[in-house]
Design a protein around this motif. Sequence first.
Motif, short mmCIF file in Angstrom:
data_model
loop_
_atom_site.label_atom_id
_atom_site.label_comp_id
_atom_site.label_asym_id
_atom_site.label_seq_id
_atom_site.Cartn_x
_atom_site.Cartn_y
_atom_site.Cartn_z
N THR A 62 7.01 3.59 -30.53
CA THR A 62 8.08 2.61 -30.27
C THR A 62 9.42 3.29 -30.06
OG1 THR A 62 8.27 2.42 -32.64
CG2 THR A 62 7.01 0.71 -31.51
N GLN A 63 9.57 4.49 -30.64
CA GLN A 63 10.80 5.26 -30.46
C GLN A 63 10.38 6.72 -30.37
OE1 GLN A 63 12.57 4.23 -34.38
NE2 GLN A 63 12.46 6.42 -34.78
N PRO A 64 11.25 7.59 -29.86
CA PRO A 64 10.85 8.99 -29.77
C PRO A 64 10.44 9.51 -31.15
CG PRO A 64 12.90 8.63 -28.60
CD PRO A 64 12.60 7.35 -29.32
N ASP A 65 9.27 10.13 -31.25
CA ASP A 65 8.83 10.66 -32.54
C ASP A 65 8.28 12.06 -32.37
OD1 ASP A 65 7.81 11.28 -34.99
OD2 ASP A 65 6.76 9.38 -35.29
N PRO A 66 9.12 13.06 -32.65
CA PRO A 66 8.70 14.44 -32.45
C PRO A 66 7.60 14.88 -33.41
CG PRO A 66 10.81 14.35 -33.59
CD PRO A 66 10.49 12.95 -33.17
N LEU A 67 7.35 14.07 -34.45
CA LEU A 67 6.40 14.52 -35.48
C LEU A 67 4.96 14.12 -35.20
CD1 LEU A 67 8.48 13.82 -38.69
CD2 LEU A 67 8.13 15.99 -37.49
N ILE A 68 4.74 13.40 -34.07
CA ILE A 68 3.39 12.92 -33.81
C ILE A 68 2.32 14.03 -33.87
CG2 ILE A 68 1.91 11.95 -31.97
CD1 ILE A 68 3.29 9.77 -33.54
N PRO A 69 2.51 15.19 -33.23
CA PRO A 69 1.46 16.21 -33.33
C PRO A 69 1.16 16.63 -34.77
CG PRO A 69 2.98 16.75 -31.57
CD PRO A 69 3.59 15.59 -32.31
N ALA A 70 2.20 16.70 -35.62
CA ALA A 70 1.97 17.05 -37.02
C ALA A 70 1.30 15.88 -37.75
CB ALA A 70 3.28 17.42 -37.70
N LYS A 71 1.72 14.66 -37.42
CA LYS A 71 1.20 13.50 -38.13
C LYS A 71 -0.28 13.25 -37.84
CE LYS A 71 5.42 10.76 -38.66
NZ LYS A 71 6.18 9.64 -38.05
N VAL A 72 -0.74 13.55 -36.61
CA VAL A 72 -2.13 13.23 -36.29
C VAL A 72 -3.12 14.15 -37.00
CG1 VAL A 72 -1.67 12.04 -34.12
CG2 VAL A 72 -2.08 14.52 -34.10
N PHE A 73 -2.62 15.08 -37.80
CA PHE A 73 -3.48 15.80 -38.75
C PHE A 73 -4.07 14.75 -39.70
CE2 PHE A 73 -3.37 18.40 -42.88
CZ PHE A 73 -4.66 18.85 -42.71
N GLY A 74 -3.26 13.77 -40.02
CA GLY A 74 -3.71 12.73 -40.94
C GLY A 74 -4.38 11.56 -40.25
N LEU A 75 -4.47 11.59 -38.93
CA LEU A 75 -5.15 10.51 -38.21
C LEU A 75 -6.64 10.88 -38.17
CD1 LEU A 75 -4.85 7.87 -36.51
CD2 LEU A 75 -4.73 9.34 -34.51
N LEU A 76 -7.34 10.56 -39.23
CA LEU A 76 -8.74 10.98 -39.34
C LEU A 76 -9.60 10.05 -38.50
CD1 LEU A 76 -8.82 11.90 -43.12
CD2 LEU A 76 -8.44 13.37 -41.16
N ILE A 77 -10.38 10.64 -37.61
CA ILE A 77 -11.07 9.85 -36.59
C ILE A 77 -12.40 9.28 -37.11
CG2 ILE A 77 -11.97 9.85 -34.23
CD1 ILE A 77 -8.94 10.29 -34.43
N LEU A 78 -12.58 7.98 -36.90
CA LEU A 78 -13.76 7.28 -37.39
C LEU A 78 -14.73 7.02 -36.24
CD1 LEU A 78 -11.84 4.42 -39.26
CD2 LEU A 78 -12.28 6.72 -40.10
N PRO A 79 -16.03 6.96 -36.54
CA PRO A 79 -17.02 6.62 -35.50
C PRO A 79 -17.02 5.11 -35.27
CG PRO A 79 -18.10 7.07 -37.59
CD PRO A 79 -16.65 7.26 -37.83
#
Lengths: 525, 305
Positions: free
Chosen positions: A163-180
């Motif tokens: 929704t707004q510029p977020d430079p931390l997305i690459p670091a944050k998606v460490f915590g985006l654990l992918i589900l089947p």
Amino acid sequence: MNVNKGKPRISLLISLVMVGALLLSACGSAASETEAAATTEDVSQVIVVQSADPSTLDPQKAGGSAGGNISFNIFEGLTKQSEDMKEVLPALATEWTAVDDTTWEFKLREGVKFQNGEDFNAEAVKYTVDRMLDPDEANDSSSFKTLQEAVVVDDYTVQLVTTQPDPLIPAKVFGLLILPPQYTEEAGTEEFGQHPIGTGPYKLAEFTPNQRIVLEANDEYWNGRPAIDTLIFRPVAEASTRLAELLTGEADIVLDISPEDIPTVEEDKNVHIEAVDSKRVPYIGMDLLEDGPDFLKDVRVRQALNYAVDVDGIIETILSGYATRLATIYREDFVGFDETLQPYAYDPDKAKELLADAGYGDGDISLKITSNGEIITKGDEVAEAIAGMLQEVGINAEVNPQSYQGIRDMYIGGQEAHVGDALWVWNWGSREPDANSPLSGTMQSTGITSYLRDETLDAMIQDASSTVNTDERIAKHKAIQVYIYEQAPAIFLYDAMDIYGVSNKINWTPRRDQYILGSEMSAAE
Amino acid sequence: MGRYVVKRLIQTVFVLFIISTFVFLLLRAVGDPARLMVSPESTLESIDDLRRKLGLDRPLIEQYGSYMYGIIRGDFGNSYTYDRPALELIKMHIGPTLQLTLVSLLISLPMGLILGCISAIKRYSIFDNIATVLAVFSRAIPSFWLGIMMILVFSIRLKLLPPSGYGSPRQILMPALALGTSMAAVVARLTRSSMLEVLGSDFIRTARGKGLKERVVIIRHALHNALIPVVTIVGLQMGNLLGGSIIIETIFAWPGIGNLLVESINEFDFPVIQATVFIIAVFFVIINLITDFTYVVIDRRIRLE
């Protein structure tokens, strides 16, 4: 008196009780016996003893670190962080770029399968994001406040739109654990939390609440089978019992070793201490709300409180040296950390002077410090020490010890009820090497534990958090540090280390983010 | 006796009703689970959202109504943190607690009875004096301290027993002993005084006068009659055992309902706290009932009306 008539009945009763008890004790499996035996001979299995037990292994439900320790072995994010949290490395995504200010594009790793055989692809990422953002499903989307949606570009390319510029997305998606997607839908929330499936190096083999969680190496793992076959997580709430588990060789890794127990561990030739700067930064909160105490509204008083506290002394005596002094609430690994900013020196005379300037003489200020030993390590002792030091400069300070629930109930979202004291022990952790989370949680007006209403600071934080350019962000964070250092809306303390007891049989170094990853362990030579 | 049983059962229901109401109100008075459950990065609004999701924004009377209706149907609601029925969690944890309590009873009861009897028979002997001192100490020592000391001695120093955990017979020894020691002390002291009283009474003199063997006099006549007050206290102490198991389970990481209760209190998991307290209350009440009925079995003179 008919004595004999009653007697057989009692014996019957007693025998029944005995038989019952024997049956019950026979019911328990003898599994833990074999567990202990196996570890004394080889290191194909590692037993981790931590203080809490996760209630669910659904990564979108488990907020606490007890679940995180385990989830990160079963699941993976798009990226991962280096042990010191300073670098973002590829994981399920191989590369990523910012397409525009609010869109990050991730190229996904091909040929990765979930542990049930489902394919990992862009659809799985989209499913995971949708589920996380669905308010009825998940309750842990808070790190992704800026995330709007995931857009599938092709099978192995996905875009994350914010929704707004977020430079931390690459670091944050460490915590985006992918589900089947398929399995998660079929299993339903409750079942998925008990029998999770991910792409990670370990598969769940057993989950018995409050007893143990057993993980087994995933033979099909895309990055090669991990060296340790079995990981067992056990909850032991009592610190002295956890220590005993380590010293008797029943456990290989024990979390949350108390600073005073360090010598005991060091004396034992089979185990050693591993310590790492924590992701959590303790500080002493101040009530700076409109209807808060008047004396705290004067910046000189707030600075005086900082000068009055001998933080180095606290680190040496209470924490046995296991902490790093900080000038503000910025960790050393945060983007834009200003190492030139010198922490407030311990200077009681200067503190008295500042208090006098502000018009407060000996005994004019009376305050309480809410304390708790779980919010921060040795929190009660630290609060006692600080109260003593404040008394030295003429402040009537008193400690108000509270339970963990009590202190959280007082200060999280408690601004309206206003039941808190002038000062309290508190801490803030951040999954990313960036001050955004602690600032927005504790100092921005909207933060759930913020007792500060400062429009200037609000604007500075908002500005820094949406700046994508790294150099600009660094400059903005430096300015924030100087600002909060001077305004002193807290008594700044240190970064206390996480202390682990580790068996000499394994090679393992703890991570700053507190995740305990089996793939980073190996047998010692 | 039939009428008595019915009367007691009605009382029981009433007691459970009071307890469940009390727990409900007390929990609502102490705190707000939503504040404990939100993750740190959330905003103030997310606390309200969570409250709505948990149904905590409804009027108190409405919450109470559905809670009570649930209890009648045996439904305590879903745990906030586990996301599964609270009763299911209790079913998983009740076994270990019963096991621990029973084993502890099996250790402490015979120990207390034997010590008490010998003390009474050999009154003021060295054995009696040592037993008295031991009993006073065991009664005075808090069970959690004893537990930690046992871990230090038997696990760390002697490396005989695993410090904590559940599953093997070796793992139950220390928690059962730590839990039962104080009970053994109470039983020993009570058995001693009760035995002394009985041994001095006329029918014992008569029994001895009949030429019965001393063993028969002691076991059949004296001990049997001395047991009545002991049964009462064992009944009451059973409650203490259940209560004490909360601390002991935490120290020894025993996966029982005590452990579950402590954990759910830490998380403000209302449904689990309510269900656990209710179940523990049910046990207390049942034990009290059994104690009362046991009097009748032991002593036919007691008529429960």
